[in-house]
Design an enzyme around this catalytic site. Sequence first.
Site, PDB file in Angstrom:
ATOM      1  N   TYR A  93      43.515 -54.704  25.840  1.00 23.98           N
ATOM      2  CA  TYR A  93      42.174 -54.066  25.924  1.00 23.98           C
ATOM      3  C   TYR A  93      41.438 -53.224  25.132  1.00 23.98           C
ATOM      4  O   TYR A  93      40.347 -52.467  25.294  1.00 23.98           O
ATOM      5  CB  TYR A  93      42.015 -53.316  27.337  1.00 23.98           C
ATOM      6  CG  TYR A  93      42.900 -53.836  28.510  1.00 23.98           C
ATOM      7  CD1 TYR A  93      42.710 -55.030  29.122  1.00 23.98           C
ATOM      8  CD2 TYR A  93      43.912 -52.830  28.984  1.00 23.98           C
ATOM      9  CE1 TYR A  93      43.354 -55.345  30.177  1.00 23.98           C
ATOM     10  CE2 TYR A  93      44.670 -53.467  30.040  1.00 23.98           C
ATOM     11  CZ  TYR A  93      44.525 -54.611  30.743  1.00 23.98           C
ATOM     12  OH  TYR A  93      45.173 -55.002  31.681  1.00 23.98           O
TER      13      TYR A  93
ATOM     14  N   ARG B  16      48.613 -51.852  26.309  1.00 31.11           N
ATOM     15  CA  ARG B  16      46.908 -51.746  26.743  1.00 31.11           C
ATOM     16  C   ARG B  16      45.927 -51.761  25.469  1.00 31.11           C
ATOM     17  O   ARG B  16      44.923 -52.027  25.722  1.00 31.11           O
ATOM     18  CB  ARG B  16      46.631 -50.323  27.743  1.00 31.11           C
ATOM     19  CG  ARG B  16      47.525 -50.639  29.017  1.00 31.11           C
ATOM     20  CD  ARG B  16      47.108 -49.753  30.054  1.00 31.11           C
ATOM     21  NE  ARG B  16      45.979 -49.960  30.606  1.00 31.11           N
ATOM     22  CZ  ARG B  16      44.695 -49.108  30.154  1.00 31.11           C
ATOM     23  NH1 ARG B  16      44.734 -48.173  29.236  1.00 31.11           N
ATOM     24  NH2 ARG B  16      43.686 -49.344  30.625  1.00 31.11           N
TER      25      ARG B  16
ATOM     26  N   PRO C 237      44.394 -46.229  45.414  1.00 22.36           N
ATOM     27  CA  PRO C 237      44.364 -45.658  44.268  1.00 22.36           C
ATOM     28  C   PRO C 237      45.720 -45.979  43.692  1.00 22.36           C
ATOM     29  O   PRO C 237      46.491 -45.840  43.990  1.00 22.36           O
ATOM     30  CB  PRO C 237      43.925 -44.344  44.544  1.00 22.36           C
ATOM     31  CG  PRO C 237      44.665 -44.018  45.751  1.00 22.36           C
ATOM     32  CD  PRO C 237      44.376 -45.317  46.490  1.00 22.36           C
ATOM     33  N   GLY C 238      45.523 -46.629  42.330  1.00 17.72           N
ATOM     34  CA  GLY C 238      46.762 -46.646  41.691  1.00 17.72           C
ATOM     35  C   GLY C 238      46.766 -45.843  40.314  1.00 17.72           C
ATOM     36  O   GLY C 238      47.500 -44.681  40.275  1.00 17.72           O
ATOM     37  N   ARG C 239      45.920 -46.289  39.444  1.00 16.92           N
ATOM     38  CA  ARG C 239      45.711 -45.365  38.196  1.00 16.92           C
ATOM     39  C   ARG C 239      45.715 -44.226  38.254  1.00 16.92           C
ATOM     40  O   ARG C 239      46.283 -43.108  37.605  1.00 16.92           O
ATOM     41  CB  ARG C 239      44.527 -46.202  37.233  1.00 16.92           C
ATOM     42  CG  ARG C 239      44.610 -45.512  35.954  1.00 16.92           C
ATOM     43  CD  ARG C 239      43.129 -45.949  35.407  1.00 16.92           C
ATOM     44  NE  ARG C 239      42.893 -47.422  35.694  1.00 16.92           N
ATOM     45  CZ  ARG C 239      43.035 -48.257  34.836  1.00 16.92           C
ATOM     46  NH1 ARG C 239      43.797 -48.229  33.605  1.00 16.92           N
ATOM     47  NH2 ARG C 239      42.769 -49.564  35.011  1.00 16.92           N
TER      48      ARG C 239
ATOM     49  N   GLY D 222      40.488 -48.358  42.139  1.00 18.78           N
ATOM     50  CA  GLY D 222      39.554 -48.602  40.928  1.00 18.78           C
ATOM     51  C   GLY D 222      39.016 -47.260  40.335  1.00 18.78           C
ATOM     52  O   GLY D 222      38.140 -47.277  39.537  1.00 18.78           O
TER      53      GLY D 222
ATOM     54  N   CYS E 171      57.353 -57.370  15.468  1.00 17.48           N
ATOM     55  CA  CYS E 171      56.863 -58.223  14.400  1.00 17.48           C
ATOM     56  C   CYS E 171      55.559 -58.849  14.901  1.00 17.48           C
ATOM     57  O   CYS E 171      55.441 -59.977  15.281  1.00 17.48           O
ATOM     58  CB  CYS E 171      57.740 -59.021  14.272  1.00 17.48           C
ATOM     59  SG  CYS E 171      59.370 -58.488  13.469  1.00 17.48           S
ATOM     60  N   GLU E 172      54.440 -58.018  14.766  1.00 15.39           N
ATOM     61  CA  GLU E 172      53.094 -58.441  15.344  1.00 15.39           C
ATOM     62  C   GLU E 172      52.051 -57.264  14.828  1.00 15.39           C
ATOM     63  O   GLU E 172      52.167 -56.369  14.987  1.00 15.39           O
ATOM     64  CB  GLU E 172      53.190 -58.315  16.927  1.00 15.39           C
ATOM     65  CG  GLU E 172      52.064 -58.908  17.646  1.00 15.39           C
ATOM     66  CD  GLU E 172      52.172 -60.205  18.064  1.00 15.39           C
ATOM     67  OE1 GLU E 172      53.338 -60.673  18.017  1.00 15.39           O
ATOM     68  OE2 GLU E 172      51.072 -60.859  18.128  1.00 15.39           O
TER      69      GLU E 172
HETATM   70  N1  LLP Z   1      43.841 -52.813  44.786  1.00  9.67           N
HETATM   71  C1  LLP Z   1      43.788 -53.837  44.408  1.00  9.67           C
HETATM   72  C2  LLP Z   1      43.222 -55.097  45.174  1.00  9.67           C
HETATM   73  C3  LLP Z   1      43.754 -54.259  42.996  1.00  9.67           C
HETATM   74  O1  LLP Z   1      43.574 -55.167  42.520  1.00  9.67           O
HETATM   75  C4  LLP Z   1      44.200 -52.984  42.149  1.00  9.67           C
HETATM   76  C5  LLP Z   1      44.146 -53.189  40.912  1.00  9.67           C
HETATM   77  C6  LLP Z   1      44.294 -51.740  42.507  1.00  9.67           C
HETATM   78  C7  LLP Z   1      44.128 -51.703  44.101  1.00  9.67           C
HETATM   79  C8  LLP Z   1      44.331 -50.463  41.896  1.00  9.67           C
HETATM   80  O2  LLP Z   1      43.444 -50.151  40.922  1.00  9.67           O
HETATM   81  P1  LLP Z   1      43.460 -48.715  40.299  1.00  9.67           P
HETATM   82  O3  LLP Z   1      43.224 -47.548  41.107  1.00  9.67           O
HETATM   83  O4  LLP Z   1      44.760 -48.513  39.824  1.00  9.67           O
HETATM   84  O5  LLP Z   1      42.299 -48.844  39.213  1.00  9.67           O
HETATM   85  N2  LLP Z   1      46.421 -53.501  33.922  1.00  9.67           N
HETATM   86  C9  LLP Z   1      44.908 -53.097  34.059  1.00  9.67           C
HETATM   87  C10 LLP Z   1      44.610 -52.582  35.251  1.00  9.67           C
HETATM   88  C11 LLP Z   1      44.556 -53.842  36.344  1.00  9.67           C
HETATM   89  C12 LLP Z   1      44.240 -53.531  37.586  1.00  9.67           C
HETATM   90  C13 LLP Z   1      44.466 -54.649  38.814  1.00  9.67           C
HETATM   91  N3  LLP Z   1      44.157 -54.355  40.157  1.00  9.67           N
HETATM   92  C14 LLP Z   1      45.013 -51.810  33.096  1.00  9.67           C
HETATM   93  O6  LLP Z   1      46.078 -51.518  32.437  1.00  9.67           O
HETATM   94  O7  LLP Z   1      43.706 -51.212  32.784  1.00  9.67           O
END
Ligand code: LLP
Length: 432
Positions: free
Chosen positions: A335, A331, A292-294, A249, A362-363
């Site tokens: 959002y 996105r 961490p993902g994002r 997150g 087409c949106e």
């Molecule tokens: N762990 C869990 C259990 C999660 O649900 C998520 C993200 C992460 C880790 C990774 O979070 P990050 O570090 O990436 O913030 N589609 C949305 C984001 C959805 C996130 C879902 N869960 C967007 O485009 O902002």
Amino acid sequence: MFVNDCLNVNEKGHLTIGGCDTVDLAKKYGTPLYVLDETTIRETCRSYVNSFKKFYDGNGMPLYASKALSCKEMCRIANEEGLGLDVVSGGEIYTAVQAGFPMEKVHFHGNNKTADEIRFALDSKVGKFVVDNLYELELINQIAEEKGVVANISFRIKPGVDAHTHNFIRTGQIDSKFGFALETGEAFEAVKKALTYNNVALKELHCHIGSQIFDIDPFVTAAEIMLDFMGKIKDELNVVITELNLGGGFGIMYTEEDEPVPYENYMEKVSEAVKAKAKEHNLPVPYIYIEPGRSIAGEAGITLYTVGGKKNIPDVRTYVSVDGGMTDNIRYALYQSAYTVVNASKADKEATEIVTVAGKCCESGDLVQEHTKVAEVEVGDTLAVLSTGAYNYSMASNYNRIPRPAMVMVNNGESRVIIKRESYEDIVRNDI
Ligand code: LLP
């Protein structure tokens, strides 16, 4: 000069990423094009790994949340940098398997894992199931029993922490589809239940409070709440849980208004809190995971488009149409996410023109960004949207039967395709 360190401007006035001219990349590989900078990804992975060493005696592991961008090359890089993996579907498990990822370092998430996915995960020797609900607990136990194995599990807990972020990506509060609530006693009952099953072994507790968060305090609070719960489990059930997963997150920069804290600061504060709470409850200092993902993929990526048309509606706005849009980046439509747009063909020029970047679907809602300032746009220019490495390709669709773009990895002036562009043949692949 730019929100992302891997970007620069060359002598032609073109935007560069990882030492590659973006206008040349657009010509060579076509547009729309996702471009990722390998150095940025690896450096971010290392900063997470190092923060564990520095502040937590190396007693933990970052898991790359592959939902941000799941592909074989990202799995390979995560593995090479010593990270584990967070997966949320059979498809993400399959990607990891295909990439040769060490499956014992994979955590399987999701609020509705199907029986097929659970079987596949067990056969693939996934390290841990992060269990979301009681039905799933029973299903995993039953399938593990059929297979004569014991599944390592964790519980996804809602710590009741309200992270200040977009409603759709907040997950720590009680009104969330994910996980077990603490305040209703649901989580404690689930722990008791797990202890009665023979084919699951409860190893860990997990929480994730949301995404794109800049504040460290909610992470610290969540960690403390989780330790208190581990204390309660020890005191009342005489069971010591030794691993804690604190989720992901961590916020990134999309525009200059975003101010992410260095990821080290997070680890410093959270590890202090965890150690103090472990002492208070007379618990061993737990092994920690973060997810961490994002923050690993996001700032490393940009998307390149070619400008097709420009439509000036006097006293209303100027639309600039690009050859992609909501199919490669949903996105803004979903959002209203803010992005920085750069005229990559004229990156040395001042941003003076206010435009709305429209996609080709087409949106009417297919917009990449509204009222954004760029250097004066001409048809044929290459536009770059920054910080698109996470949740862009992974959320892409084939709406209007538009093929998904290719993805190119750049590294010190070199580029290579890591995901091929879809063809029209791919589009009809499953049509009978
Ligand atoms: N762990 C869990 C259990 C999660 O649900 C998520 C993200 C992460 C880790 C990774 O979070 P990050 O570090 O990436 O913030 N589609 C949305 C984001 C959805 C996130 C879902 N869960 C967007 O485009 O902002």
